[in-house]
Scaffold this active site. Structure first.
Site, PDB file in Angstrom:
ATOM      1  N   CYS A 162     -47.308 -10.219  45.630  1.00  0.00           N
ATOM      2  CA  CYS A 162     -48.617  -9.742  45.172  1.00  0.00           C
ATOM      3  C   CYS A 162     -48.504  -8.380  44.500  1.00  0.00           C
ATOM      4  O   CYS A 162     -49.163  -8.113  43.491  1.00  0.00           O
ATOM      5  CB  CYS A 162     -49.589  -9.670  46.349  1.00  0.00           C
ATOM      6  SG  CYS A 162     -50.160 -11.289  46.933  1.00  0.00           S
ATOM      7  N   CYS A 182     -52.762   2.460  43.938  1.00  0.00           N
ATOM      8  CA  CYS A 182     -52.462   1.515  45.010  1.00  0.00           C
ATOM      9  C   CYS A 182     -53.493   0.386  44.993  1.00  0.00           C
ATOM     10  O   CYS A 182     -54.692   0.630  44.798  1.00  0.00           O
ATOM     11  CB  CYS A 182     -52.501   2.251  46.347  1.00  0.00           C
ATOM     12  SG  CYS A 182     -52.507   1.170  47.798  1.00  0.00           S
ATOM     13  N   CYS A 231     -44.164   3.135  12.799  1.00  0.00           N
ATOM     14  CA  CYS A 231     -43.364   4.348  12.981  1.00  0.00           C
ATOM     15  C   CYS A 231     -43.415   4.765  14.445  1.00  0.00           C
ATOM     16  O   CYS A 231     -44.484   4.759  15.060  1.00  0.00           O
ATOM     17  CB  CYS A 231     -43.872   5.480  12.093  1.00  0.00           C
ATOM     18  SG  CYS A 231     -42.888   7.000  12.240  1.00  0.00           S
ATOM     19  N   CYS A 300     -65.747   2.108 -25.889  1.00  0.00           N
ATOM     20  CA  CYS A 300     -65.241   3.113 -26.822  1.00  0.00           C
ATOM     21  C   CYS A 300     -66.432   3.916 -27.334  1.00  0.00           C
ATOM     22  O   CYS A 300     -67.437   3.348 -27.784  1.00  0.00           O
ATOM     23  CB  CYS A 300     -64.517   2.436 -27.983  1.00  0.00           C
ATOM     24  SG  CYS A 300     -64.126   3.556 -29.340  1.00  0.00           S
ATOM     25  N   CYS A 313     -52.368   7.238 -17.337  1.00  0.00           N
ATOM     26  CA  CYS A 313     -52.728   8.283 -18.291  1.00  0.00           C
ATOM     27  C   CYS A 313     -54.177   8.150 -18.726  1.00  0.00           C
ATOM     28  O   CYS A 313     -54.689   7.048 -18.941  1.00  0.00           O
ATOM     29  CB  CYS A 313     -51.799   8.195 -19.502  1.00  0.00           C
ATOM     30  SG  CYS A 313     -52.148   9.409 -20.782  1.00  0.00           S
TER      31      CYS A 313
END
Length: 528
Positions: A162, A182, A231, A300, A313
């Site tokens: 047990c 306990c 990690c 545009c 970019c």
């Protein structure tokens, strides 16, 4: 990191480490919580080397390093208090590893300290498994003259089967290690390592050690686990929570992951943790606006053709009319290398436009969109730059054979890619930081540094996107621009860190109720 000899433990046996457990009882633990001794920072001084203003001292620790440190502290306290190592370990964990306060508490009130920690005062008997005549287990109700039983010093006895099942459930299923009590009804005595070593299998002992190591790190303010997936390293950094308004403590784990020690998020220099928390919440609350503004297509400004951004970019050229413009502000690209380049700076409106409540609300939204658009764009560009490098990496072998360069020589692409990633990460958070800054001369300087870094990054990103056969001829230019980008990043972060440390930045007064002023160093002297 120190050698194994520097971390050598004086534990009497490997199993002594199993004693590093304890109770989460808050009557004593709370007293120890805020100003404990710091463990590694005290015993194994973090060596301060010459560092940049935005860098902090830290040390990366493996599970073995942490285990050796625990063993050392356990045996030191055991020797000082004259207690068994397994009992000293329970006391240390109960006191959150603050040896000085623990020893002081024990010397003043030994019986109360032992009881509070779940140890009791009976150290005369030695617990062991034995057969007790006429015994019946209260858990399974089995009895018999051959029934093997076990009881700790509290005297609550149960059959070994047990006990083993109880411990296995606690360790394997519940992930418990430091506070296993306990199994006796109402008993708060902690199961020590010696008892556990007698009852469980070796695989459970390994799991137990792992859980105790995690609890040890979680208990100490100066230790944190690296948040990178899978990690197993921890980082030791002496930065306190109350310092986070003045310092952005970025650390790097041995797994190469950069993160903030204060909040465990990915590196967010130069923005302090509290501002980052506020910014992320604001972005989440304005999610629909954020989704719209971060769309991948725009028109545009000359011919209104739909254009998709497929690289990092921001220098865009319309395929239809050849108009060159900036993706960020839609302005002429030819003006972006001049002294009046102000794409990064938000221009406040004045006069009658800001008089009405509706106008103020619209101005507030426009201001947020200005900073969010640039924040999100650098986040997107960083991903596109990374994708572009992954594609370029496959062609590096071809570049090597065509140009006569060695494999090491073509690594300049890797260097440039890493610089782009790091600089865009920094630029991303400069816009979150700038959003909360009050307008003054210091903010102007910050935005000038931001502009210089952004221009350098765009130039490097544009070279990086050239066809692979052209990259060999651009090697020197790319290396020079990479070095310049890194230099501008250091200047921006260093200058910002110095001003943060000296509480030079000002913030709008509406933020007073949102910021945590642990140090009283935040200043609020401007209202929008």
């Amino acid at each position: 990191m120190e050698s194994d000899d520097d971390f050598m433990s004086i534990a009497s046996s490997p199993d002594d480490f199993l004693g590093t457990q304890g109770s989460d009882d808050e009557s004593l633990g709370d007293d120890f919580g805020d100003d404990f001794d710091g463990g590694f920072s005290k015993d194994k001084d973090i060596v301060s080397t010459s560092r940049k203003p935005y860098e902090v001292d830290f040390k990366v620790l493996s599970p073995e390093d942490i285990e050796r440190e625990q063993n050392l502290q356990v045996n030191e306290v055991s020797s000082i208090l004259g207690l068994p190592p397994e009992s000293a370990a329970i006391l240390l964990r109960f006191g959150r590893w603050n040896r000085e306060k623990l020893i002081e508490s024990y010397m003043d009130h030994p019986e109360r300290t032992l009881d509070d920690a779940g140890l009791g005062n009976n150290f005369e008997s030695t617990p062991k498994a034995e057969v007790v005549s006429g015994f019946m287990c209260d858990i399974c109700c089995e009895d018999g003259d051959e029934l093997e039983t076990y009881a700790m010093r509290c005297g609550h006895r149960f059959c070994v089967d047990c006990y083993r099942h109880y411990l296995a459930q606690k360790i394997r299923e519940e992930g418990e290690a430091a506070r296993i009590q306990c199994p006796g009804n109402g008993c708060h005595m902690i199961v020590d390592s010696k008892s556990l070593g007698l009852l469980v299998t070796n695989d459970l002992k390994d799991r137990y050690r792992t859980l105790l190591t995690r609890t040890y790190v979680d208990d100490k303010e100066n230790l944190k686990w690296c948040p990178a997936p899978n990690c197993e390293y921890a980082v030791d950094c002496p930065i306190k929570q109350r310092e986070l308004a003045l310092v952005v403590p970025t650390v790097q784990c041995d797994c190469k992951h950069y993160f903030c020690f204060g909040c465990s998020l990915n590196d967010h220099q130069p923005a302090p943790c509290q501002l980052v928390k506020m910014w992320l919440k604001k972005c989440e609350d304005d999610s629909e606006t954020a989704n719209w503004i971060s769309a991948n297509t725009k028109e545009c400004p000359k011919c209104h053709s739909t254009i998709e951004k497929n690289g990092g970019c921001n220098h865009m050229t319309c395929r239809k009319c050849k108009h060159e413009f900036c993706w960020m502000c839609m302005g002429l690209w030819s003006e972006h290398g001049t002294s009046w380049y102000n794409c990064n700076r938000f221009e406040e409106k004045s006069g009658s436009d800001a008089r009405t409540e509706q106008a103020r609300s619209r101005a507030s939204l426009e201001r947020y969109l200005h900073y969010y658009n640039r924040y999100a764009n650098h986040e997107q560009s960083a991903k596109l730059d990374k994708d572009l490098y992954l594609k370029t990496e496959k062609k590096m072998t071809s570049l090597q054979s065509q140009s006569g360069l060695s494999w090491i020589e073509v690594q300049f692409l890797d260097t440039a890619s890493q610089a782009l990633q790091q600089c865009r990460q920094t630029l991303k958070w400069t816009y979150a930081f700038a959003y909360y800054l009050a307008r003054n001369n210091l903010t102007e300087i910050f935005e000038d540094n931001q502009k210089d870094l952004e221009m350098a990054v765009e130039s490097l990103s544009e070279m990086f996107e050239k066809p692979v056969p052209e990259l060999a001829n651009l090697k020197v230019d790319i290396l020079d621009k990479t070095s310049y980008c890194n230099k501008r990043r250091v200047i921006l972060l260093s200058d910002t860190a110095e001003n943060l440390k000296n509480s030079m930045f000002s913030y709008p007064s509406f933020m007073a109720s949102q910021l945590t002023r642990d140090t009283g160093e935040w200043t609020f002297n401007v209202d929008w």
